[in-house]
Enzyme design. Structure first.
Site, PDB file in Angstrom:
ATOM      1  N   HIS A  25      -5.551  14.298  -8.694  1.00  0.00           N
ATOM      2  CA  HIS A  25      -5.630  12.891  -9.121  1.00  0.00           C
ATOM      3  C   HIS A  25      -4.696  12.575 -10.283  1.00  0.00           C
ATOM      4  O   HIS A  25      -4.208  11.456 -10.405  1.00  0.00           O
ATOM      5  CB  HIS A  25      -7.070  12.510  -9.456  1.00  0.00           C
ATOM      6  CG  HIS A  25      -7.917  12.382  -8.225  1.00  0.00           C
ATOM      7  ND1 HIS A  25      -7.973  11.218  -7.490  1.00  0.00           N
ATOM      8  CD2 HIS A  25      -8.700  13.275  -7.581  1.00  0.00           C
ATOM      9  CE1 HIS A  25      -8.760  11.402  -6.448  1.00  0.00           C
ATOM     10  NE2 HIS A  25      -9.226  12.651  -6.476  1.00  0.00           N
TER      11      HIS A  25
ATOM     12  N   GLU B 105      -4.634   2.264  -4.451  1.00  0.00           N
ATOM     13  CA  GLU B 105      -3.177   2.386  -4.327  1.00  0.00           C
ATOM     14  C   GLU B 105      -2.565   1.103  -3.757  1.00  0.00           C
ATOM     15  O   GLU B 105      -1.519   1.117  -3.144  1.00  0.00           O
ATOM     16  CB  GLU B 105      -2.817   3.608  -3.478  1.00  0.00           C
ATOM     17  CG  GLU B 105      -3.123   3.505  -1.992  1.00  0.00           C
ATOM     18  CD  GLU B 105      -4.545   3.913  -1.624  1.00  0.00           C
ATOM     19  OE1 GLU B 105      -5.443   3.856  -2.485  1.00  0.00           O
ATOM     20  OE2 GLU B 105      -4.741   4.271  -0.444  1.00  0.00           O
TER      21      GLU B 105
ATOM     22  N   ASP C 217      -2.119   9.597 -10.217  1.00  0.00           N
ATOM     23  CA  ASP C 217      -2.004   8.526 -11.214  1.00  0.00           C
ATOM     24  C   ASP C 217      -0.544   8.321 -11.628  1.00  0.00           C
ATOM     25  O   ASP C 217      -0.079   7.186 -11.762  1.00  0.00           O
ATOM     26  CB  ASP C 217      -2.838   8.852 -12.460  1.00  0.00           C
ATOM     27  CG  ASP C 217      -4.334   8.609 -12.218  1.00  0.00           C
ATOM     28  OD1 ASP C 217      -4.673   8.062 -11.146  1.00  0.00           O
ATOM     29  OD2 ASP C 217      -5.139   8.971 -13.092  1.00  0.00           O
TER      30      ASP C 217
ATOM     31  N   ASP D  55       0.850  -1.186   0.000  1.00  0.00           N
ATOM     32  CA  ASP D  55       0.000   0.000   0.000  1.00  0.00           C
ATOM     33  C   ASP D  55       0.891   1.244   0.000  1.00  0.00           C
ATOM     34  O   ASP D  55       1.911   1.288   0.685  1.00  0.00           O
ATOM     35  CB  ASP D  55      -0.890  -0.026   1.257  1.00  0.00           C
ATOM     36  CG  ASP D  55      -1.971   1.033   1.198  1.00  0.00           C
ATOM     37  OD1 ASP D  55      -2.978   0.809   0.514  1.00  0.00           O
ATOM     38  OD2 ASP D  55      -1.790   2.089   1.848  1.00  0.00           O
TER      39      ASP D  55
ATOM     40  N   ASN E  99      -3.088  12.559  -3.164  1.00  0.00           N
ATOM     41  CA  ASN E  99      -4.150  12.920  -4.124  1.00  0.00           C
ATOM     42  C   ASN E  99      -4.806  14.252  -3.766  1.00  0.00           C
ATOM     43  O   ASN E  99      -5.057  15.082  -4.638  1.00  0.00           O
ATOM     44  CB  ASN E  99      -5.232  11.837  -4.129  1.00  0.00           C
ATOM     45  CG  ASN E  99      -5.020  10.831  -5.253  1.00  0.00           C
ATOM     46  OD1 ASN E  99      -4.367  11.137  -6.247  1.00  0.00           O
ATOM     47  ND2 ASN E  99      -5.570   9.652  -5.092  1.00  0.00           N
TER      48      ASN E  99
END
Ligand code: MG
Length: 302
Positions: A186, A217, A190, A173, A181
Site C-alpha cells: 500500500h 484510485e 500511495d 481510473d 497494491n
C-alpha cells in the site's frame, strides 16, 4: 505569505482619519480607501478585501447601511468588518454586532489598540482561509478532494448553463491498481497515486481546469468551456503522459507501466443534468474504456 498579501479597505468620510489609519496599518497590509458609503460598497465588490474598517457616522450612507449591503451580497458577505466609531453607546455597539460586524475600534485612535485589533483579525482571517483550503484538499495527493469537487462541479454546471458553453467531465481510473497494491504494497500504491495525480495536474493548463481525487484510485477532471475535440485532445495527452512517465507495473495485464482509463462526457448548456447524473454517465463510459482494453479514453457528448 507576506504581510501585504492581505487587503484592508479603510472607509471614513474624514481625510484626517483615513490618514492616521493608513500610517498605522500600511506596513501590515495593502490598504485601499473609500471616503463614503457608496464607494465602500463598490470597492468591496471590486477588490474583495480581507477586512474592512468601517466608519459608522458618514453623511450619505451610514456604516450600518454599508454593512447591510456588504453582508447581503454573495461576493462580499464573507469579508470581516470592524466598525470605527466615536460613539461609545452600547445600543449602537450591539446593533453593529447584530449586523455582522466582528469588532469595534474607537476614536480618537490609540495606535497600539488599532494595530493590535487589526492584526488579530488579519491573523484569524489567515487561519480561517488556511483551514478552508486544507478542508478541501486530498491529504495523500495534494489535489482537491471530493468535498471540493461537489462544490466546483455544481458551480461549473451552473456556469455552463449561464454562459452557454460546453463542459467536459472525466472520470479516471488507474488500470490494475488492485494488482499494484497487492504486489508492491500500500505504501508503494500511495506513491503511485501521488505520481498519477501530479501527472493529471501537469496536463491541465487553463485556470478553471480542475482535478480532484474521487476516491481510491479514481480521479475526476473538469474542463469548463471545452468542446468534444478540445476535451479529447487534453485527455488523450493526459493518458499518454501517464504512460510516458513509465512508472513500472509488472503486474498490469496490458503494459509494463502504470496506465489509466478515462470515461468522459461533454455536456452543453441546454442539458439539465445533476452532478450525480453527469458522474454516472462518465462512469458508464469509463466502464466501456475498461471493457475495450483499458489505457484508453471513451468520450461522448450527452
Ligand atoms: Mg465619519
Amino acid at each position: 505569505m507576506g504581510r501585504l498579501d492581505q487587503k484592508v479597505l479603510i472607509v471614513d468620510d474624514e481625510k484626517a482619519n483615513r490618514k492616521i489609519l493608513k500610517e498605522l496599518l500600511q506596513e501590515e497590509a495593502t490598504i485601499i480607501f473609500a471616503k463614503n458609503g457608496e464607494q465602500a460598497v463598490e470597492l468591496a465588490k471590486k477588490h474583495v478585501p480581507d477586512l474592512i474598517l468601517l466608519d459608522v457616522v458618514m453623511p450619505d450612507k451610514s456604516g450600518f447601511e454599508v454593512i447591510e449591503e456588504i453582508k447581503n451580497n454573495p461576493i462580499t458577505m464573507a469579508i470581516s468588518v470592524i466598525f470605527v466609531t466615536g460613539l461609545a453607546n452600547s445600543d449602537d455597539e450591539e446593533r453593529g454586532f447584530d449586523l455582522g460586524g466582528c469588532d469595534y475600534i474607537y476614536k480618537p485612535f490609540k495606535a497600539n489598540i488599532v494595530i493590535a485589533r487589526v492584526l488579530m483579525h488579519l491573523e484569524l482571517i489567515r487561519q480561517r482561509k488556511m483551514l478552508d483550503k486544507f478542508a478541501h484538499l486530498d491529504a495523500l495527493t495534494g489535489i482537491s478532494n471530493r468535498r471540493k469537487l461537489d462544490i466546483v462541479l455544481k458551480d461549473e454546471i451552473a456556469a455552463n448553463k449561464r454562459d452557454q458553453k460546453q463542459l467536459a467531465v472525466a472520470l479516471i481510473d488507474v488500470d490494475f491498481f488492485k494488482q499494484y497494491n497487492d504486489h508492491y504494497g500500500h505504501g508503494a500504491g500511495d506513491i503511485a497515486l501521488k505520481k498519477v495525480a501530479t501527472t493529471i495536474r501537469e496536463n491541465l493548463h487553463r485556470p478553471r481546469d480542475f482535478s480532484a481525487r474521487y476516491g481510491g484510485e479514481e480521479f475526476v477532471v473538469l474542463l469548463p468551456d471545452s468542446d468534444l475535440a478540445g476535451a479529447t485532445l487534453v485527455l488523450n495527452n493526459m493518458l499518454q503522459a501517464v504512460e510516458d512517465k513509465e512508472f513500472p507495473h509488472e503486474f498490469s495485464k496490458i503494459s509494463d507501466h502504470l496506465t489509466i482509463s478515462i470515461g468522459a462526457v461533454v455536456i452543453d448548456d441546454n442539458q439539465s443534468n445533476t452532478q450525480e447524473e453527469v458522474l454516472l454517465s462518465a462512469d458508464k463510459l469509463l466502464y466501456q474504456a475498461k471493457k475495450n482494453g483499458r489505457n484508453r479514453l471513451v468520450i461522448e457528448c450527452i
